[in-house]
Design an enzyme around this catalytic site. Structure first.
Site, short mmCIF file in Angstrom:
data_model
loop_
_atom_site.label_atom_id
_atom_site.label_comp_id
_atom_site.label_asym_id
_atom_site.label_seq_id
_atom_site.Cartn_x
_atom_site.Cartn_y
_atom_site.Cartn_z
CG ASP A 39 -1.99 -1.06 1.13
OD1 ASP A 39 -2.19 -1.60 0.02
OD2 ASP A 39 -2.61 -1.37 2.17
CG LEU A 85 -18.45 -24.17 -22.77
CD1 LEU A 85 -18.23 -24.02 -21.28
CD2 LEU A 85 -17.36 -25.05 -23.38
CG ASP A 119 -22.76 -20.01 -11.64
OD1 ASP A 119 -22.95 -19.55 -12.78
OD2 ASP A 119 -23.66 -20.26 -10.83
NE ARG A 138 -20.21 -16.43 -24.76
CZ ARG A 138 -21.45 -16.70 -25.14
NH1 ARG A 138 -22.46 -16.10 -24.53
NH2 ARG A 138 -21.69 -17.55 -26.10
CD GLU A 175 -17.17 -17.84 -16.49
OE1 GLU A 175 -16.70 -17.92 -17.65
OE2 GLU A 175 -18.37 -17.94 -16.23
CE LYS A 315 -24.76 -26.07 -16.37
NZ LYS A 315 -25.35 -25.17 -17.35
CB CYS A 409 -45.61 -21.07 21.29
SG CYS A 409 -45.23 -22.77 20.77
CB CYS A 433 -43.47 -25.81 24.50
SG CYS A 433 -43.81 -25.80 22.73
O1 D41 Z 1 -15.27 -21.89 -16.08
C1 D41 Z 1 -15.99 -21.59 -17.03
N1 D41 Z 1 -17.16 -21.01 -16.83
C2 D41 Z 1 -15.57 -21.89 -18.43
C3 D41 Z 1 -16.27 -21.33 -19.48
C4 D41 Z 1 -14.45 -22.71 -18.70
N2 D41 Z 1 -13.73 -23.25 -17.71
N3 D41 Z 1 -14.10 -22.95 -19.97
C5 D41 Z 1 -14.77 -22.42 -21.02
N4 D41 Z 1 -14.37 -22.68 -22.28
C6 D41 Z 1 -15.02 -22.16 -23.32
C7 D41 Z 1 -14.54 -22.47 -24.71
C8 D41 Z 1 -14.17 -23.90 -24.85
C9 D41 Z 1 -15.61 -22.13 -25.72
C10 D41 Z 1 -13.33 -21.62 -24.94
C11 D41 Z 1 -15.90 -21.57 -20.81
C12 D41 Z 1 -16.55 -21.04 -21.96
N5 D41 Z 1 -16.07 -21.36 -23.19
C13 D41 Z 1 -17.69 -20.16 -21.90
N6 D41 Z 1 -18.07 -19.39 -20.91
C14 D41 Z 1 -19.18 -18.73 -21.28
C15 D41 Z 1 -19.50 -19.06 -22.52
C16 D41 Z 1 -18.56 -19.95 -22.94
#
Ligand code: D41
Length: 671
Positions: A39, A85, A119, A138, A175, A315, A409, A433
């Site tokens: 700092d 993706l 996320d 994006r 991200e 997912k 209650c 109670c």
């Molecule tokens: O961690 C993520 N959210 C993530 C998103 C990741 N680990 N890899 C990603 N790789 C891609 C490509 C393969 C298309 C380069 C992505 C995303 N795309 C992505 N995030 C949002 C849209 C696409």
């Protein structure tokens, strides 16, 4: 002119040093100077740039403080589209993905890089000759927004790349996200300023990145992991794995959990491993991503519509879903705490069907203004209790009514009193109670307490309603004749229940202590009390000053234990239980006296260990005579930090407690 050379040198020196310390801190996780020193240097540079504007530059670390607000964001055209993706929801999707690639490429086995799917928000950063020139969101994949000033405030974003072989033009993708701690802190700040609260880390990250005033973004603890490239002029490695390695040397942070896996089997194994540690990560992930590592194979495979054929997002079950509130009720717990719950239209979330969600307390109800008929977002993460995170007010039907918290209650009619700044509601009925009595008996019988097989919740409720039992000790005088009259208890199971009641009488001191339901004393504290004192008599006789010598027991818990044993009705129930024949082996000396290698040492575990589970690590430590506590205090001797440790490390650091890594820990237990 005469002054400018030394000043210019000083500015360059400060900038280089700040870049280096930033990299050590954020990418290597290995700082060599204190925050205060950082700092101070930062302040000096800010000061010099203000006095000598000719030395301001686009890669100066001072830009991280933000710049005056913009009117709006300029559009940015992504020269190489930011693709999306394809999603997989189960194993068969992963098998099909791998099969397609093997067939198209005509190879036996494919190497993938697997990494968690954060996320957060996808962004693209353009570096020209190593200097960050544009940062963009994006958007729709073709056109995003220019958020350069905001991106520059993210401390882990290098403003200038370091190292060798940096392409002339390098567009990197990653991200942006917030950790749970960062999210909590942000919402606390918002609350104290009476600002808008964010519903989850993702929304908070999005809101922060799209701030027109980057000085505000600078206050938000945004983080980033990089995972890919866009436009490149120059040479980059030929595999994705090597690319991530190069990223690191250039100062671009990559997920520490990224690894090379082989075939669909390797992918699925990775998925399961990450799913297990998901709840222990300090940030939200919604799945894992697999990418073909060989980049020439990537280009051969190409894209289908807007997604590459060489990547797949696998997912996890959603942790948030929307549903409708069918009712709002309050529940009375074992200690009288009155908790509001929402009855929901059943919804599949976090891998299970949820039909109830906690609303925590009166303040939460006020914050949400939740009403019967509302559409709500429900969250269930890991093993935690499902909760309502937000109300979709746009979908509220007409003629709903605000929920009014009861004054009495709902079970026994006693007055509800408020504690903790009027937030925590408690039924003042105590053992008058029946709800509190029922809950304390259910707890007594539960698996991790006295483990009375066959004594389900519905049976306990009938026993209390029919006045067959007043307290836990009465359970032991129940007869088969009394039990057969109850619903769900035909002749044989009544007999079985009496037998399991008999069996439960021979127990362990820690189970008995846990079963008593002493305020603030859970399973772990019960174990620690038993191990420390060895006998119930010693615990009952212990003054508060002795109780606080036990790991994890502070003055509040000690006072609660002391008060509990001083209540005549508790003493009476304990006596009745002992007379009924409840018994356990007692040690006259505590185990720490047995002279084991780690006797008397107090450990705290945090983060994931790669060689064993935390439970296993605790067991090994206890076997060696150590105690394992849940939180760090001045009494702690060692904090064992696995990967992705929590705030415990910072606390240990503050208190001067020794912090050991996994390999050191393994050495200690191999003594
Ligand atoms: O961690 C993520 N959210 C993530 C998103 C990741 N680990 N890899 C990603 N790789 C891609 C490509 C393969 C298309 C380069 C992505 C995303 N795309 C992505 N995030 C949002 C849209 C696409």
């Amino acid at each position: 002119m005469a002054v400018s050379a030394p000043i210019r040198n000083r500015v360059l020196k400060l900038r280089a040093a700040l870049h280096e310390h930033n990299y050590r801190y954020h990418v290597l996780d290995d700082p060599v100077i204190s925050d205060a020193e950082y700092d101070r240097m930062f302040g000096e540079l800010q000061d010099l740039e203000a006095r000598y504007p000719e030395f301001i530059s686009a890669d100066s670390p001072t830009l991280r403080a933000g710049a005056p607000p913009l009117k709006q964001f300029a559009p940015v055209n992504h020269k190489v589209a930011m693709l999306s993706l394809s999603n997989a929801f189960d194993e068969s999707d992963v098998l099909a993905f791998d099969r397609r690639i093997r067939e198209r490429a005509e190879i036996e086995e494919v190497e993938y890089v697997a990494e968690p799917k954060l996320d957060g928000l996808a962004v693209s950063l353009l570096y020209e000759r190593g200097v960050l020139v544009v940062g963009a969101t994006r958007g729709d994949g073709e056109t995003g927004e220019d958020v350069t000033m905001n991106i520059k405030t993210i401390k882990s974003v290098p403003l200038r790349l370091r190292g060798k072989n940096i392409p002339e033009i390098l567009e990197v993708r990653g991200e942006v996200f917030l950790t749970h701690a960062g999210f909590r802190k942000l919402n606390e700040d918002q609350r104290s300023k009476a600002g808008k609260l964010f519903v989850n880390p993702r929304n908070a990250a999005a809101g922060s990145l799209r701030q027109l005033d980057s000085r505000l973004t600078a206050q938000r603890p945004l983080e980033i992991f990089f995972y890919g490239v866009g436009r490149v002029a120059g040479k980059i490695p030929v595999t994705h794995r090597a690319l991530l390695k190069a990223f690191k040397t250039w100062g671009l942070r990559v997920s520490p959990l990224a690894e090379l896996v082989v075939g669909a089997e390797g992918c699925i194994e990775y998925y399961e491993r990450i799913a297990k540690i998901r709840c222990r990560l300090s940030y939200d992930i919604d799945g894992v991503v697999y990418k073909v590592s060989d980049m020439s194979l990537q280009s051969k495979l190409g894209n289908i519509s807007r997604a590459p054929r060489w990547a797949l997002a696998h997912k996890f079950p959603a942790q948030e879903e929307s549903t409708v509130v069918q009712g709002i009720e309050v529940q009375v717990g074992r200690t009288g705490a009155v908790t509001p719950v929402a009855r929901l239209r059943p919804v599949f979330v976090g891998g299970v069907t949820v039909s109830n969600a906690t609303l925590h307390n009166r303040r939460e109800i006020e914050r949400l203004d939740i009403r019967v008929g509302d559409t709500v977002m429900v969250r269930r993460a890991g093993d935690v209790i499902p909760e309502v995170v937000s109300v979709t007010t746009g979908k509220r039907p007409p003629h709903t009514r605000r929920f009014k918290f009861p004054d009495a209650c709902p079970v026994c009619g006693s007055e509800i009193v408020y504690e903790g700044e009027g937030i925590v509601a408690r039924c003042s009925g105590g053992l008058y109670c029946s709800a509190q009595r029922k809950e304390s008996i259910k707890h007594f019988a539960s698996r991790r307490a006295m483990d009375i097989d066959g004594l389900g919740d519905k049976i306990v409720e009938q026993l209390v309603d029919k006045n067959l039992v007043q307290d836990a000790a009465d359970l032991y005088s129940l007869t088969v004749e009394q039990l057969v009259g109850l619903e769900r208890l035909a002749g044989k199971s009544a007999q079985n229940l009496v037998e399991s009641l008999q069996r439960s009488k021979t127990t362990k001191l820690e189970r008995f202590l846990h079963a008593l339901g002493i305020g603030q004393v859970g399973e772990t504290t019960a174990q620690q009390l038993a191990a420390h004192f060895g006998s119930l008599q010693a615990i009952i006789a212990a003054p508060v000053d002795d109780l606080v010598k036990v790991p994890d027991i502070g003055p509040v818990v000690a006072a609660s234990i002391h008060t509990f044993f001083n209540q005549p009705h508790n003493a009476a129930v304990i006596q009745k239980l002992r007379q009924a024949g409840v018994t356990w082996p007692e040690h006259s000396t505590a185990p720490e006296d047995r002279g084991l290698p780690l006797s008397g040492k107090i450990f705290v575990l945090t983060g994931a260990l790669s060689s064993m589970t935390r439970d296993e690590a605790s067991r090994r430590l206890r076997d060696l005579g150590a105690k394992v506590a849940g939180s760090v205090s001045g009494k702690t001797d060692f904090v064992v930090a696995g990967s992705d440790p929590g705030s415990k490390v910072a606390k240990a650091d503050r208190l001067g407690v020794a912090i050991v890594g996994e390999s050191e820990f393994l050495d200690m237990i191999a003594l």
